[in-house]
Write an enzyme that holds these catalytic residues in place. Structure first.
Site, PDB file in Angstrom:
ATOM      1  CG  PHE A 196      88.650 -53.690  11.670  1.00  0.00           C
ATOM      2  CD1 PHE A 196      87.347 -53.273  11.471  1.00  0.00           C
ATOM      3  CD2 PHE A 196      89.189 -53.567  12.946  1.00  0.00           C
ATOM      4  CE1 PHE A 196      86.584 -52.763  12.522  1.00  0.00           C
ATOM      5  CE2 PHE A 196      88.450 -53.052  14.002  1.00  0.00           C
ATOM      6  CZ  PHE A 196      87.145 -52.659  13.782  1.00  0.00           C
ATOM      7  N   PRO A 197      89.161 -55.899   7.207  1.00  0.00           N
ATOM      8  CG  PRO A 197      87.791 -56.607   5.454  1.00  0.00           C
ATOM      9  CD  PRO A 197      87.773 -56.311   6.922  1.00  0.00           C
ATOM     10  N   GLY A 215      87.184 -47.986   8.916  1.00  0.00           N
ATOM     11  CA  GLY A 215      86.979 -46.548   8.955  1.00  0.00           C
ATOM     12  C   GLY A 215      87.106 -46.027  10.372  1.00  0.00           C
ATOM     13  CG  PHE A 216      86.210 -48.398  13.948  1.00  0.00           C
ATOM     14  CD1 PHE A 216      86.208 -49.673  14.492  1.00  0.00           C
ATOM     15  CD2 PHE A 216      84.997 -47.796  13.684  1.00  0.00           C
ATOM     16  CE1 PHE A 216      85.021 -50.319  14.765  1.00  0.00           C
ATOM     17  CE2 PHE A 216      83.815 -48.422  13.942  1.00  0.00           C
ATOM     18  CZ  PHE A 216      83.822 -49.696  14.481  1.00  0.00           C
ATOM     19  CB  THR A 217      92.076 -46.290  13.150  1.00  0.00           C
ATOM     20  OG1 THR A 217      92.150 -47.485  12.420  1.00  0.00           O
ATOM     21  CG2 THR A 217      91.781 -46.586  14.608  1.00  0.00           C
ATOM     22  N   GLY A 237      91.360 -52.258   7.169  1.00  0.00           N
ATOM     23  CA  GLY A 237      91.909 -51.374   8.199  1.00  0.00           C
ATOM     24  C   GLY A 237      90.815 -50.527   8.832  1.00  0.00           C
ATOM     25  CE1 TYR A 290      78.976 -55.578  14.442  1.00  0.00           C
ATOM     26  CE2 TYR A 290      78.267 -56.652  12.415  1.00  0.00           C
ATOM     27  CZ  TYR A 290      79.194 -56.492  13.433  1.00  0.00           C
ATOM     28  OH  TYR A 290      80.342 -57.243  13.428  1.00  0.00           O
TER      29      TYR A 290
HETATM   30  N1  LIG Z   1      84.239 -59.921  14.966  1.00  0.00           N
HETATM   31  C1  LIG Z   1      84.441 -58.681  15.285  1.00  0.00           C
HETATM   32  O1  LIG Z   1      84.733 -58.339  16.415  1.00  0.00           O
HETATM   33  C2  LIG Z   1      84.319 -57.626  14.223  1.00  0.00           C
HETATM   34  C3  LIG Z   1      84.805 -56.336  14.470  1.00  0.00           C
HETATM   35  C4  LIG Z   1      84.700 -55.419  13.447  1.00  0.00           C
HETATM   36  C5  LIG Z   1      84.139 -55.764  12.219  1.00  0.00           C
HETATM   37  N2  LIG Z   1      83.658 -57.011  12.022  1.00  0.00           N
HETATM   38  C6  LIG Z   1      83.101 -57.440  10.720  1.00  0.00           C
HETATM   39  O2  LIG Z   1      84.064 -57.119   9.726  1.00  0.00           O
HETATM   40  C7  LIG Z   1      83.429 -56.396   8.658  1.00  0.00           C
HETATM   41  C8  LIG Z   1      84.402 -55.465   8.020  1.00  0.00           C
HETATM   42  O3  LIG Z   1      84.853 -54.510   8.960  1.00  0.00           O
HETATM   43  P1  LIG Z   1      84.626 -52.949   8.777  1.00  0.00           P
HETATM   44  O4  LIG Z   1      83.514 -52.700   7.828  1.00  0.00           O
HETATM   45  O5  LIG Z   1      84.527 -52.311  10.086  1.00  0.00           O
HETATM   46  O6  LIG Z   1      86.019 -52.477   8.226  1.00  0.00           O
HETATM   47  P2  LIG Z   1      86.763 -52.543   6.801  1.00  0.00           P
HETATM   48  O7  LIG Z   1      86.074 -53.450   5.872  1.00  0.00           O
HETATM   49  O8  LIG Z   1      88.184 -52.765   7.128  1.00  0.00           O
HETATM   50  O9  LIG Z   1      86.635 -51.035   6.292  1.00  0.00           O
HETATM   51  C9  LIG Z   1      85.414 -50.382   6.159  1.00  0.00           C
HETATM   52  C10 LIG Z   1      85.717 -48.901   5.939  1.00  0.00           C
HETATM   53  O10 LIG Z   1      86.386 -48.722   4.691  1.00  0.00           O
HETATM   54  C11 LIG Z   1      85.605 -47.861   3.849  1.00  0.00           C
HETATM   55  N3  LIG Z   1      85.618 -48.465   2.516  1.00  0.00           N
HETATM   56  C12 LIG Z   1      85.099 -49.647   2.135  1.00  0.00           C
HETATM   57  N4  LIG Z   1      85.332 -49.890   0.845  1.00  0.00           N
HETATM   58  C13 LIG Z   1      86.027 -48.848   0.373  1.00  0.00           C
HETATM   59  C14 LIG Z   1      86.552 -48.515  -0.901  1.00  0.00           C
HETATM   60  N5  LIG Z   1      86.434 -49.339  -1.937  1.00  0.00           N
HETATM   61  N6  LIG Z   1      87.207 -47.326  -1.044  1.00  0.00           N
HETATM   62  C15 LIG Z   1      87.337 -46.485   0.024  1.00  0.00           C
HETATM   63  N7  LIG Z   1      86.857 -46.739   1.244  1.00  0.00           N
HETATM   64  C16 LIG Z   1      86.208 -47.907   1.433  1.00  0.00           C
HETATM   65  C17 LIG Z   1      84.215 -47.847   4.431  1.00  0.00           C
HETATM   66  O11 LIG Z   1      83.613 -46.596   4.221  1.00  0.00           O
HETATM   67  P3  LIG Z   1      82.323 -46.442   3.229  1.00  0.00           P
HETATM   68  O12 LIG Z   1      81.143 -46.865   4.027  1.00  0.00           O
HETATM   69  O13 LIG Z   1      82.348 -45.006   2.893  1.00  0.00           O
HETATM   70  O14 LIG Z   1      82.594 -47.328   2.060  1.00  0.00           O
HETATM   71  C18 LIG Z   1      84.493 -48.043   5.911  1.00  0.00           C
HETATM   72  O15 LIG Z   1      84.803 -46.818   6.526  1.00  0.00           O
HETATM   73  C19 LIG Z   1      82.265 -55.694   9.355  1.00  0.00           C
HETATM   74  O16 LIG Z   1      81.281 -55.320   8.440  1.00  0.00           O
HETATM   75  C20 LIG Z   1      81.811 -56.744  10.352  1.00  0.00           C
HETATM   76  O17 LIG Z   1      80.921 -57.627   9.707  1.00  0.00           O
HETATM   77  C21 LIG Z   1      83.749 -57.959  13.012  1.00  0.00           C
END
Ligand SMILES: NC(=O)c1ccc[n+]([C@@H]2O[C@H](COP(=O)([O-])OP(=O)(O)OC[C@H]3O[C@@H](n4cnc5c(N)ncnc54)[C@H](OP(=O)(O)O)[C@@H]3O)[C@@H](O)[C@H]2O)c1
Length: 301
Positions: free
Chosen positions: A213-214, A218-220, A216, A66
């Site tokens: 991506f719990p 911000g990627f998509t 979903g 990251y």
């Molecule tokens: N093992 C793997 O291959 C892999 C792949 C991807 C991710 N990960 C791990 O999984 C974690 C979570 O994934 P992620 O952060 O990509 O996706 P996510 O938790 O599904 O979603 C994050 C997105 O949602 C937005 N968001 C978060 N809280 C919100 C809220 N309360 N209201 C509105 N929007 C909100 C964030 O924007 P804002 O910044 O504006 O809040 C960001 O765009 C990562 O941090 C990483 O540690 C692991």
């Protein structure tokens, strides 16, 4: 008014000696756009990390991928010296190219080097949980050799627990026959249930399942956010759709640890309050029914 605390989501024993709150934090969004380069607002990124710990979050998910390196450096800068209960989980098995691409880096010596790099950047003497991040469908001797590198480092005391990420059920079973696996981190959320089989298998074995991506991501653009059921349930509770999505995950299986990612203190606060949401049986069933287990929303349309 109830104080927001990560403890409200309950706890899970990652290992017999390490219990964490089920609501954690995924640090990936703290890097710059596209998870590449420094954050647009460094002091805000530090505030998010410090606030996470204040809210009782004791499980932070990260990786040298990251930034690259940026997020691990931020974590050390903001949180070192660490609270003794803080579990930092990291991942190895890939690297970023100059354009921000994600490429495999899986030779056993390269895996060992990545563990040492994570130790140095995070300023840790041992890493609590290291996921071997699969980039393909490798099994057999190749898998055994890579996992063997991590087992060696665990025996040397540099790693406490081994996890697997982006792993198939077959790879998981092979890995488990080689060594103890503490956690699986695969894509799973309200609209993508493709990892349901593995989730249920880990639940049966009492192993942590950490959906990436719990929300979903911000990627998509999240399809769930547009879903009328989710919106309605969120309105009924007077909370955000993100909070409902996390509450649904927490209810889906007792071995799920959530690591929602965010770059803002406001969203962190919002997500951490997911443990206070009590979905009724009917609401939970309706949300569960949005997508068949084993499928994704796209696949059923
Ligand atoms: N093992 C793997 O291959 C892999 C792949 C991807 C991710 N990960 C791990 O999984 C974690 C979570 O994934 P992620 O952060 O990509 O996706 P996510 O938790 O599904 O979603 C994050 C997105 O949602 C937005 N968001 C978060 N809280 C919100 C809220 N309360 N209201 C509105 N929007 C909100 C964030 O924007 P804002 O910044 O504006 O809040 C960001 O765009 C990562 O941090 C990483 O540690 C692991």
């Amino acid at each position: 008014m109830t104080m927001t605390s990560a403890a409200s989501g309950g706890t899970f024993a990652l290992t017999p000696s390490t219990t964490v709150n089920r609501i954690g934090f995924g640090a990936m969004q703290l890097a710059g756009p596209g998870v590449f380069g420094p954050p647009t607002d460094r002091s805000r990124a530090s505030r998010v990390l410090r606030r996470a710990v204040e809210l009782g979050i004791d499980h932070v998910d990260t990786s040298d991928f990251y930034g690259p390196w940026v997020v691990n450096e931020l974590i050390a800068e903001a949180l070192y010296p660490y609270d003794e209960n803080l579990v930092i989980a990291t991942k190895i098995g890939a690297y970023r190219d100059h354009q921000g691409g994600w490429l495999p880096l899986t030779h056993p010596e390269a895996l060992k080097a990545q563990v040492h790099d994570n130790l140095r950047r995070l300023r840790r003497e041992s890493l609590d949980l290291v996921y071997l991040r699969f980039m393909g469908s490798e099994t057999g001797d190749v898998l055994a050799e890579r996992l063997g590198a991590l087992v060696e480092l665990r025996e040397a005391g540099l790693i406490r627990s081994i996890g697997l990420s982006h792993v198939s059920p077959e790879q998981f079973e092979q890995a488990r026959s080689i060594t103890e696996i503490a956690a699986v981190q695969n894509l799973y959320n309200l609209v993508n249930r493709s990892a349901a089989e593995l989730l249920d298998r880990t639940a049966e074995l009492g192993i942590a399942f950490v959906p990436f991506f719990p929300l979903g991501s911000g990627f998509t653009s999240s399809r769930a956010r547009e879903d009328r059921t989710l919106r309605r349930v969120a309105e009924q509770h007077g909370v955000s759709q993100s909070r409902i999505s996390l509450a649904w995950l927490l209810r889906r299986s007792a071995n799920i640890l959530v690591i929602p990612g965010t770059s803002t203190p406001e969203h962190l606060e919002d997500n951490t309050a997911a443990g206070q949401v009590e979905l009724s049986e009917a609401e939970a069933d309706e949300l569960t029914g949005l997508v068949a287990e084993g499928r994704t929303l796209e696949a059923v349309e």
